[in-house]
Design a protein around this motif. Structure first.
Motif, mmCIF file in Angstrom:
data_model
loop_
_atom_site.group_PDB
_atom_site.id
_atom_site.type_symbol
_atom_site.label_atom_id
_atom_site.label_comp_id
_atom_site.label_asym_id
_atom_site.label_seq_id
_atom_site.Cartn_x
_atom_site.Cartn_y
_atom_site.Cartn_z
ATOM 1 N N SER A 51 27.067 -6.178 0.004
ATOM 2 C CA SER A 51 28.017 -5.495 -1.200
ATOM 3 C C SER A 51 28.178 -4.439 -0.405
ATOM 4 O O SER A 51 28.113 -4.144 1.288
ATOM 5 N N GLU A 53 28.249 -1.665 -0.494
ATOM 6 C CA GLU A 53 27.800 0.105 -0.333
ATOM 7 C C GLU A 53 26.047 -0.375 0.136
ATOM 8 O O GLU A 53 25.898 0.162 0.909
ATOM 9 N N LEU A 54 26.155 -1.556 0.426
ATOM 10 C CA LEU A 54 25.580 -1.756 1.773
ATOM 11 C C LEU A 54 25.530 -1.942 2.965
ATOM 12 O O LEU A 54 24.506 -1.274 3.833
ATOM 13 N N ALA A 56 28.186 0.076 3.723
ATOM 14 C CA ALA A 56 28.077 1.250 4.702
ATOM 15 C C ALA A 56 26.929 2.252 4.639
ATOM 16 O O ALA A 56 26.944 3.126 5.401
ATOM 17 N N ARG A 57 26.025 1.891 4.263
ATOM 18 C CA ARG A 57 24.668 2.374 4.317
ATOM 19 C C ARG A 57 23.644 1.967 5.272
ATOM 20 O O ARG A 57 23.772 2.745 6.134
#
Length: 410
Positions: A51, A53-54, A56-57
């Motif tokens: 994802s 989000e993952l 980017a993390r």
């Protein structure tokens, strides 16, 4: 009298290693056999499947560790079937020119070499030419307590032989002339000056002396040089076209500059072209991201070996460090199986998580510790805390191959 501070195990230096300073002329990328290596295969970029989000993390945690630990440049590859892949290069390959790090570089892999050497040894076991419980004295003369130390003891780091890289004279000789060539018997002689540290099998102690001896056994039994046996029986069957054991300072292009403070003064220096002969079967090999990705699964699953021999390899025993156990030239850290590598100027991690068929590969162009921690371990820990919180890579800090001057830490 010269004072010797705490060391970090070569994990090339895995020092666990396990490096020469002759300027490397512009030469074609050549394996030790003289064959021209083809250009590295292209590598997928991005976080496909993960994802946003993952992805980017992961970008953030890796960059945070890289900045805080002072890592010039690194390459991170993470593959999780059914979930996605993440391949990134960050930082610089050359601190002088500012050239950015790229994912297609070759690096020195340090003590990851041990997984190749032990695989070669286990091929001879499968051939019926040696047995793991044979004493080393059956093959190599002059080893202290050699009739009681077995090949198994050597591969599982339980021989009791003094690590030659801990010898002060070796450290002085290496760092006084990093371009010097060391023969296998020459480096062993530094360790033989010392008494064995314990009875065979009594405990775990990481010692590069063990792997130098196993390299010599492979040569004697096979009748071939280690570099040739590795090429024919390990690298070629594994389809690793960008992995080699150098015979000198050859280093295929492209490669990043490597930075270390394993110097007599403790000052940071460019160690890119140091001669790795001293590490030989324990930590001198070179590879790239795609080959290491492939090797992670092969070595952990035993693709090149019989099931019976692979089962022997994966008999993990305690190391004295919580969460980490060691088999035959391979470790288990939080469920991740493989090895790390550290040689002056470079660090790597190549591990496989069987429960998720996941692969993690890291390549860094420094081995300088950060607050007592190996930079590659810091990155691996941060990544696995995010993607596999139930299986966190947490290798203990090994001693350094050489001892820089003691300096206060921030």
């Amino acid at each position: 009298m010269r004072r010797t501070p705490t060391r970090r195990l070569f994990a090339a230096a895995a020092v666990l290693v396990a490096s020469l300073l002759a300027p490397l002329a512009t030469v074609p990328a050549t394996a030790a056999t003289g064959a021209v290596l083809p250009a590295p295969a292209p590598v997928d970029h991005g976080g496909d499947g993960f994802s946003p989000e993952l992805t980017a993390r992961l970008d953030k945690v890796i960059e945070d560790v890289r900045t805080q630990a002072g890592i010039p440049g690194l390459v991170a590859g993470l593959w999780m079937p059914g979930k996605g892949r993440y391949v990134r290069a960050s930082g610089v390959a050359d601190k002088v020119t500012g050239e950015p790090m790229s994912t297609d570089v070759f690096v020195r892999i340090g003590s990851e070499t041990k997984t190749f050497t032990v695989t070669a040894l286990l091929k001879l076991v499968d051939d019926g030419r040696i047995k793991l419980d044979d004493p080393i004295a059956k093959y190599i003369a002059g080893v202290p307590n050699g009739w009681k130390i077995t090949l198994r003891h050597l591969a599982e780091m339980r021989s009791g032989l003094f690590p030659y890289t801990d010898d002060e004279d070796f450290q002085q000789d290496l760092l006084s002339d990093p371009s010097r060539y060391f023969s296998p018997y020459e480096v062993l002689s530094y360790g033989y000056k010392h008494k064995n540290t314990f009875a065979p099998g009594a405990q775990f102690q990481y010692s590069n002396s063990n792997l130098i001896l196993l390299g010599l056994v492979i040569e004697k039994v096979s009748g071939h040089r280690l570099v040739d046996f590795l090429e024919k029986r390990v690298l070629r069957p594994a389809k690793l076209r960008h992995t080699l054991l150098p015979e000198g300072t050859e280093f295929p292009e492209p490669h990043p500059r490597g930075y270390t403070n394993q110097t007599l003064s403790g000052e940071v220096t460019d160690s890119t072209d140091w001669n790795p002969s001293w590490a030989w079967a324990a930590g001198a090999m070179i590879s790239n991201l795609e080959d290491l990705r492939r090797w992670a699964r092969i070595v952990a699953t035993g693709e090149l070996l019989s099931p019976e021999t692979q089962a022997q390899r994966l008999k993990f025993l305690p190391t004295g460090f919580p969460g980490t156990s060691y088999g035959l030239g391979i470790f288990n850290s939080g469920g991740w199986i493989g090895h790390n590598g550290s040689i002056p100027g470079y660090e790597t991690v190549t591990v496989y998580l069987p429960s998720q068929k996941a692969t993690l590969v890291l390549m860094l162009n420094t081995d300088i510790t950060s607050q007592g921690q190996e930079p590659s371990s810091l990155v691996a820990r941060a990544i696995t805390q995010v993607v596999t919180p139930n299986n966190v890579y947490d290798r203990p800090v090994p001693p350094r191959v050489a001892a820089p001057a003691v300096r206060p830490t921030a």
